[in-house]
Design an enzyme around this catalytic site. Sequence first.
Site, PDB file in Angstrom:
ATOM      1  N   HIS A  26       9.294 -51.807  38.794  1.00  0.00           N
ATOM      2  CA  HIS A  26      10.075 -52.468  37.752  1.00  0.00           C
ATOM      3  C   HIS A  26      11.317 -51.674  37.410  1.00  0.00           C
ATOM      4  CE1 HIS A  26       6.355 -54.761  37.078  1.00  0.00           C
ATOM      5  NE2 HIS A  26       7.237 -55.694  36.849  1.00  0.00           N
TER       6      HIS A  26
ATOM      7  N   CYS B  66      24.548 -50.940  57.962  1.00  0.00           N
ATOM      8  CA  CYS B  66      24.137 -51.647  56.740  1.00  0.00           C
ATOM      9  C   CYS B  66      23.187 -50.806  55.897  1.00  0.00           C
ATOM     10  CB  CYS B  66      23.513 -52.994  57.068  1.00  0.00           C
ATOM     11  SG  CYS B  66      22.033 -52.868  58.070  1.00  0.00           S
TER      12      CYS B  66
END
Length: 849
Positions: free
Chosen positions: A459, A752
């Site tokens: 979270h 990337c």
Amino acid sequence: MIGIVAVSHSARLGEAALELALQMVQGGGVRVRVAAGAGADADGTPILGTDAVAVAAAIDELAADCDGVLVLMDLGSAVLSAELALELRLSDVPVRLAPAPFVEGLLAAVVSAAAGGSLDLVAAEASAALGAKTGQLGVPEADSMPGEAVSTGRHPDAVTRVVVVRNPLGIHARPAALIAEASVGADVRLRRLPDGPDASAASLSRMLILGAAQGDEVELSASGVGSEAVLERVAALFDDGFGEGTASPPAPAGQAAPNAAERASEVAPVLAGTVLRGRGVSGGRVAAPVVLLGPPVGEPDPDVVVAAADREREVSAIEWASVAVADQLRGRTARATGQARAILDASRLLASDPELVGDASLRVRTKGLSAARAVWETAVAHEQGLTALGGRMAERAADIRDIRDRLIAEILGIDVPGVPDRDEPFALIAPDLAPADAAALDGGNCVALVTERGGPTSHTAIIARSLGIPAVVGVAGATGIVPGVTALVDGDRGTVEIAPDAETVAAAEAAAVAVPFRGEGLLADGRRIALLANVGGAADAVTAVASGAEGVGLFRTEFCFLDRVDAPSIDEQVAAYRGVFAAFRGRRVVVRTLDAGSDKPLPFANADAEDNPALGIRGLRISRRSPALLDDQLHALARAAEAESAIVEVMAPMVATVDEARAFAESARAAGLMTVGIMVETPSAALLASEMLEVVDFVSIGTNDLAQYALAADRLLAELGELNDPWQPAVLRLIGAVGEAGRRWDLPVGVCGEAAADPALAPVLVGLGVTSLSMTPRALGRVAAALAAVTEAQCVAAAKAVLTAATAADTRAAASEALATGTAAGIAAGTAEGTAEGTAEGTADGPVV
Ligand code: PEP
Ligand code: MG
């Protein structure tokens, strides 16, 4: 006596509802049968459904000794089964199907039946059972009480008595049931004084609507034979607080937690000048004074045994705390937005989860644990269950710990752990961040986050990214940082510098100023380097477009499905992918097929626990076990691409061999995706880059994993942070090999991984042969500025310099020297030895040096 049949799709739901209802009538004597579920499959797993034959059998069984039977149903086909059961039953006892809410209705019906109610009365009680809830939530009573089957108003000859509600929770379901039980034989009524509503003691739902809270006065009236004695019994229940105690808040048992000072002394202090390392999960750099998260509560004493007479008081302390914590979280939910709001809402539901509260209450009643200890042990059991599931489910264990601490703090009357309120900006340091803490940051003054634990999908990471503040997780010893000291939190590099000097702070502040990107990556000499965005879904794509990204260089498709237990259907996938494609009309979007496994396990893709998940079945390797997963995804991508106008390219993660690359390219092209690439994340793929480019159209280097595998250093391990560094010479040499292969075939080579977002490294990557850089949108402006300041010849010189360096410190120094000086010799050497004759992107989009 009226019998009751409870019809549910789920045997567990039916049994649990019955257990709850029987708690209301401790004296027992009620006849209830549960007809639930549709049997079990071959493995013994219960099948959800209802069975009319079973319902009919339950009615017939009760008919033997009941005057009537009330049938309650949960939903849908339960109603059909109950209706069919009326045809199938053999007995002729009166039967009523009640249009009542299942759980509340069962509670009300059980209480009413126990009090000797008629079939009409029991049915009316069940049907009116939502009244308490709808009344509390503000729904007009006319809507909530579909019928009044009990008498209203006090009898003129009634005897009366005024009592005071003494228990902390007031007249909730359990006290109401006790009153109903004690009132059998007389017409007892209650009225909340001075002018509150009035209720019959035969009606559980009416009594709940009284809304009588602790301290309220209630007038009792009774008429009929023996009414004095009945009133005496009921009044005694009030005086006793219904066995729930009379303190407010309930007196805690167990042991208080150690205080913050005691806990702080257990942590090694972190000294000024120290640089702690972790995993950057949300980019940016911020310097701010440190604030420590309020400490969790300590473990309550396991040896306290509560006397039998006091156990109900402890149970009510748990119930009281559950209501209070849910209330606090509800208040915070109202102030939060977006993901924070959703997380707070989930925590609130957990706080009032009947299973959690019920489990803890059972431990009090059966083992005599204190309320605090019972909550602790219940939470440990739930947490172990989640941890055993592993992966992201294990990360959810923090949710349980958070609610545990809040409940215990409430029970013990100590400070609630969590995010402190501050008027000035601060960097929050915590062992781990519970979802409710993370969500509480929304709208506050927290400008950076540092945690000792947590992963990329924790979270902390999710919230920090959505708040746009830098965050570093996995920082060992972070809670030893002295509160108030300034910390420089660098979410890009994953570092936390303690008490940095003024110059460093000033540089960080300058860097924090957003550098706008004008939508085109260009070197000083005009060569085009496409600057693209990394996205995880449609919302990211919108941000990326707003940041000026030229396209998407990495669409991490697994991010769309992190919460899924079952594989998403093709239609669901098409919808998710179209959301990203739609944002980039006419522009390039490189989609990566599911990179599930290792640090991003997906329940539907990674079933087994592995000893070495980073070296196991992850990325493309999943298609060995579940070829349909890849095929479905490729077809979904092709359909989504067809429906939108983005230029869609597809690449596979975690490729190690040319055979894998070839097979992937064949499958992708067969599905209709014609531009196919692979990620270079393994040293094997880097060394075979030329052979890879014989079978695919482009490659994209995932420097995060390439560093992890090249240096054999777990990228999640904070301690090995300096090995997971794209500046490591071995990583740069591998990138150089890939760049060479790209030049040989004149095919695009992208980067990337996080390295692409490092402005100092970007020119080096270009010099090594990289033709596009894909990064978090926030980094685009800085990388563009760094590239705009150098020529391709300077880039090549820097690349040449790093390829002969021996350490990460040397590569950094060599690059910065080459770029700063741009010496004629360096430029000449670079131009002669390494400059591209042209690249696919260079020739297509702009001049080539
Ligand atoms: C990488 O490994 O560099 C990469 C871009 O993939 P991920 O970070 O998603 O593993
Ligand atoms: Mg990777």
